[in-house]
Enzyme design. Structure first.
Site, PDB file in Angstrom:
ATOM      1  N   GLU A   1      -2.544 -11.152  -3.416  1.00 11.45           N
ATOM      2  CA  GLU A   1      -3.346 -10.247  -2.580  1.00 11.45           C
ATOM      3  C   GLU A   1      -3.821 -10.980  -1.340  1.00 11.45           C
ATOM      4  O   GLU A   1      -4.228 -12.147  -1.412  1.00 11.45           O
ATOM      5  CB  GLU A   1      -4.539  -9.752  -3.406  1.00 11.45           C
ATOM      6  CG  GLU A   1      -4.972  -8.347  -3.084  1.00 11.45           C
ATOM      7  CD  GLU A   1      -3.923  -7.287  -3.417  1.00 11.45           C
ATOM      8  OE1 GLU A   1      -3.038  -7.032  -2.579  1.00 11.45           O
ATOM      9  OE2 GLU A   1      -3.998  -6.719  -4.518  1.00 11.45           O
TER      10      GLU A   1
ATOM     11  N   ASP B   1       0.169 -11.555   2.150  1.00 10.80           N
ATOM     12  CA  ASP B   1       1.392 -11.131   2.871  1.00 10.80           C
ATOM     13  C   ASP B   1       1.330 -11.550   4.338  1.00 10.80           C
ATOM     14  O   ASP B   1       2.340 -11.904   4.923  1.00 10.80           O
ATOM     15  CB  ASP B   1       1.695  -9.632   2.698  1.00 10.80           C
ATOM     16  CG  ASP B   1       0.612  -8.692   3.185  1.00 10.80           C
ATOM     17  OD1 ASP B   1      -0.521  -9.143   3.438  1.00 10.80           O
ATOM     18  OD2 ASP B   1       0.912  -7.483   3.317  1.00 10.80           O
TER      19      ASP B   1
ATOM     20  N   GLY C   1      -6.589   2.527  -2.031  1.00  7.76           N
ATOM     21  CA  GLY C   1      -5.896   1.239  -2.068  1.00  7.76           C
ATOM     22  C   GLY C   1      -4.488   1.343  -2.629  1.00  7.76           C
ATOM     23  O   GLY C   1      -3.894   0.354  -3.041  1.00  7.76           O
ATOM     24  N   LEU C   2      -3.943   2.568  -2.649  1.00  8.61           N
ATOM     25  CA  LEU C   2      -2.580   2.749  -3.170  1.00  8.61           C
ATOM     26  C   LEU C   2      -1.585   3.009  -2.042  1.00  8.61           C
ATOM     27  O   LEU C   2      -0.475   3.490  -2.265  1.00  8.61           O
ATOM     28  CB  LEU C   2      -2.544   3.895  -4.191  1.00  8.61           C
ATOM     29  CG  LEU C   2      -3.486   3.740  -5.376  1.00  8.61           C
ATOM     30  CD1 LEU C   2      -3.336   4.899  -6.346  1.00  8.61           C
ATOM     31  CD2 LEU C   2      -3.215   2.432  -6.102  1.00  8.61           C
TER      32      LEU C   2
ATOM     33  N   SER D   1      -1.436   5.135   0.644  1.00 10.91           N
ATOM     34  CA  SER D   1      -0.958   6.465   1.039  1.00 10.91           C
ATOM     35  C   SER D   1      -0.516   6.437   2.496  1.00 10.91           C
ATOM     36  O   SER D   1       0.411   7.158   2.885  1.00 10.91           O
ATOM     37  CB  SER D   1      -2.033   7.518   0.805  1.00 10.91           C
ATOM     38  OG  SER D   1      -3.212   7.181   1.483  1.00 10.91           O
ATOM     39  N   SER D   2      -1.142   5.596   3.318  1.00 14.78           N
ATOM     40  CA  SER D   2      -0.741   5.559   4.729  1.00 14.78           C
ATOM     41  C   SER D   2       0.657   4.957   4.882  1.00 14.78           C
ATOM     42  O   SER D   2       1.469   5.471   5.659  1.00 14.78           O
ATOM     43  CB  SER D   2      -1.759   4.808   5.578  1.00 14.78           C
ATOM     44  OG  SER D   2      -1.892   3.486   5.148  1.00 14.78           O
TER      45      SER D   2
ATOM     46  N   GLU E   1       1.004   1.231  11.891  1.00 16.51           N
ATOM     47  CA  GLU E   1      -0.344   0.906  11.397  1.00 16.51           C
ATOM     48  C   GLU E   1      -1.068  -0.004  12.410  1.00 16.51           C
ATOM     49  O   GLU E   1      -2.237   0.190  12.698  1.00 16.51           O
ATOM     50  CB  GLU E   1      -0.186   0.199  10.043  1.00 16.51           C
ATOM     51  CG  GLU E   1      -1.439   0.027   9.262  1.00 16.51           C
ATOM     52  CD  GLU E   1      -1.670   1.132   8.227  1.00 16.51           C
ATOM     53  OE1 GLU E   1      -0.717   1.776   7.775  1.00 16.51           O
ATOM     54  OE2 GLU E   1      -2.839   1.340   7.902  1.00 16.51           O
TER      55      GLU E   1
ATOM     56  N   ASP F   1       2.834  -3.306   1.833  1.00 15.82           N
ATOM     57  CA  ASP F   1       2.743  -1.899   1.408  1.00 15.82           C
ATOM     58  C   ASP F   1       3.990  -1.121   1.798  1.00 15.82           C
ATOM     59  O   ASP F   1       4.567  -0.376   1.002  1.00 15.82           O
ATOM     60  CB  ASP F   1       1.522  -1.233   2.049  1.00 15.82           C
ATOM     61  CG  ASP F   1       0.243  -1.969   1.746  1.00 15.82           C
ATOM     62  OD1 ASP F   1       0.268  -2.845   0.870  1.00 15.82           O
ATOM     63  OD2 ASP F   1      -0.778  -1.670   2.394  1.00 15.82           O
TER      64      ASP F   1
ATOM     65  N   TYR G   1     -10.930  -5.995   7.152  1.00 18.78           N
ATOM     66  CA  TYR G   1      -9.558  -6.483   7.004  1.00 18.78           C
ATOM     67  C   TYR G   1      -9.165  -7.320   8.226  1.00 18.78           C
ATOM     68  O   TYR G   1      -8.674  -8.443   8.089  1.00 18.78           O
ATOM     69  CB  TYR G   1      -8.604  -5.293   6.835  1.00 18.78           C
ATOM     70  CG  TYR G   1      -7.193  -5.704   6.504  1.00 18.78           C
ATOM     71  CD1 TYR G   1      -6.786  -5.835   5.185  1.00 18.78           C
ATOM     72  CD2 TYR G   1      -6.274  -6.012   7.508  1.00 18.78           C
ATOM     73  CE1 TYR G   1      -5.503  -6.233   4.872  1.00 18.78           C
ATOM     74  CE2 TYR G   1      -4.993  -6.411   7.209  1.00 18.78           C
ATOM     75  CZ  TYR G   1      -4.611  -6.518   5.890  1.00 18.78           C
ATOM     76  OH  TYR G   1      -3.332  -6.920   5.592  1.00 18.78           O
TER      77      TYR G   1
HETATM   78  C1  GLA Z   1      -3.595  -3.889   2.572  1.00 19.31           C
HETATM   79  C2  GLA Z   1      -2.550  -4.261   3.634  1.00 19.31           C
HETATM   80  C3  GLA Z   1      -1.470  -5.165   3.057  1.00 19.31           C
HETATM   81  C4  GLA Z   1      -2.053  -6.344   2.299  1.00 19.31           C
HETATM   82  C5  GLA Z   1      -3.136  -5.875   1.328  1.00 19.31           C
HETATM   83  C6  GLA Z   1      -3.850  -7.029   0.682  1.00 19.31           C
HETATM   84  O1  GLA Z   1      -3.033  -3.067   1.598  1.00 19.31           O
HETATM   85  O2  GLA Z   1      -1.976  -3.108   4.187  1.00 19.31           O
HETATM   86  O3  GLA Z   1      -0.610  -5.588   4.077  1.00 19.31           O
HETATM   87  O4  GLA Z   1      -2.537  -7.306   3.173  1.00 19.31           O
HETATM   88  O5  GLA Z   1      -4.104  -5.057   1.969  1.00 19.31           O
HETATM   89  O6  GLA Z   1      -2.988  -7.759  -0.108  1.00 19.31           O
END
Ligand code: GLA
Length: 389
Positions: free
Chosen positions: A36, A39, A126-127, A129-130, A162, A174, A224
């Site tokens: 997590e 990336d 946090g799944l 959807s975007s 994004e 994602d 973020y």
């Molecule tokens: C969001 C971001 C991803 C990643 C996660 C954390 O989902 O879109 O790119 O950084 O957070 O792992």
């Protein structure tokens, strides 16, 4: 559930436009087992697409007018594909036109279309959807207008939408998971090269359960982007002290620890989390391959504490859900998942006790926060696809 979603979306298309859609596409949400916030730090991640989707019902138009209908929000948006596309107030529109903006440079014809879409991916949970929306759009346009984009290009286009139209400086995980997902496989993705491998998602006598905290704290976007800036600052200092370091991939925990007095406390904590998380991923893959789900769970739990205490992207509600889950003997791992500041936790739960654990947590969460917890027993599914044509 997938069939129902397709029927529902198609029916609404027909009701609104008095014709049948010419195309149906499905684009899934994702989970991440481990890796997590790495990336964008040159680590490996281990995501998978899940059986929750956005369904797109689409028809081409005779002229260059486009109509988008977000059925679940009961909102619509119209524009002309010949127009200069720019970010607008409505975020869901931005995910779509952010993709179209790029596709126009890649040969998208100036031909209008009508889209109705509906989703079973909870929003802001946090799944991703975007990412499902962005990649679904890019995938659909690619198929309909023969743009000859590769899957990797589709994922990258989603990510860029994004960045440019939604203002979130996200990594590639994602979008990659949504496009490349495969039934019953997790994806080991090297975020530096985008090389990937599928691994069998066999969790033995355990089931993956998501607990949706149903909270979404407002610093989702700013928090973020702040983290990205903090680790960038940290890496610059690490590189200045250790010229052999080119990215977090070849930076060791020992190096970070040696700079405890050089880095500010916050930057030190962020960097420490990143190097520790990068190290955990291969161990987790090995544990999964060996069928050692207990060990996998322990690593996931460690990730949670890192995210909560060092990276500081958790929140009291998710911390509570993780602590409560780990209090159950049948739960071998639990952690917050995704960008953070709300959304879901991912839990590894003994299959036959799943309902019992869900019940207990639902009760405890209601007492503590007066929120109705949502639980999803997810399955690992295939990535963005065309349905029935
Ligand atoms: C969001 C971001 C991803 C990643 C996660 C954390 O989902 O879109 O790119 O950084 O957070 O792992």
């Amino acid at each position: 559930m997938k069939k129902k979603l397709i029927q529902y979306t198609t029916k609404n298309f027909e009701k609104l436009f008095q014709k049948k859609p010419e195309y149906i596409f499905l684009s899934p949400g994702r989970i991440n087992i481990i890796g997590e916030h790495v990336d964008y730090n040159d680590g490996f991640v281990l995501p998978a697409a899940i059986n929750k989707y956005i369904c797109f019902a689409i028809s081409e138009n005779e002229n260059s007018e486009c109509v988008l209908v977000a059925k679940d929000l009961n909102e619509a948006y119209s524009f002309n594909i010949k127009d200069q596309l720019q970010p607008v107030e409505k975020m869901w529109v931005n995910y779509i036109i952010g993709v179209l903006h790029q596709l126009k440079e890649k040969g998208l014809p100036e031909k209008g279309f009508t889209i109705v879409f509906s989703s079973t991916i909870p929003m802001g949970a946090g799944l991703s959807s975007s990412a499902a929306l962005e990649c679904g759009m890019a995938y659909a346009m690619n198929k309909m207008f023969h743009l000859k984009l590769s899957k990797e290009e589709i994922a990258r286009i989603g990510q860029k939408a994004e960045h440019t139209f939604a203002g979130v400086n996200c990594g590639i995980m994602d979008q990659f998971a949504s496009v490349f997902g495969k039934k019953n496989k997790v994806i080991k993705l090297d975020c530096t090269t985008l090389a990937y491998e599928y691994h069998k998602a066999d969790f033995k006598e355990y089931q993956l359960v998501l607990f949706d905290s149903c909270v979404k704290h407002t610093h989702l976007t700013s928090g973020y982007n702040d983290r990205r800036n903090e680790v960038e600052q940290g890496l610059a200092i690490i590189k200045a002290n250790y010229p052999e370091v080119t990215s977090f991939r070849n930076c060791t925990e020992k190096m970070v620890l040696s700079l405890k007095n050089t880095l500010s406390e916050i930057i030190f904590n962020r960097c420490l989390f990143v190097v520790q998380e990068i190290e955990r991923v291969p161990l987790a893959i090995k544990a999964l391959s060996n069928g050692n789900i207990n060990q996998l769970g322990e690593l996931m739990t460690k990730t949670h504490y890192g995210l909560s205490e060092l990276y500081e992207v958790s929140c009291p509600e998710m911390d509570f859900l993780v602590t409560e889950a780990l209090g159950e003997a049948e739960v071998v791992g639990a952690r917050m998942m995704g960008g953070g500041f709300g959304g879901c936790t991912i839990n590894v739960v003994k299959k036959e006790t799943t309902d019992n654990v869900i019940q207990k947590l639902t009760k405890a969460y209601k007492i503590k926060y007066n929120i109705d917890l949502k639980a999803y027993k997810i399955k690992i599914a295939k990535g963005t696809s065309t349905y029935g044509i």
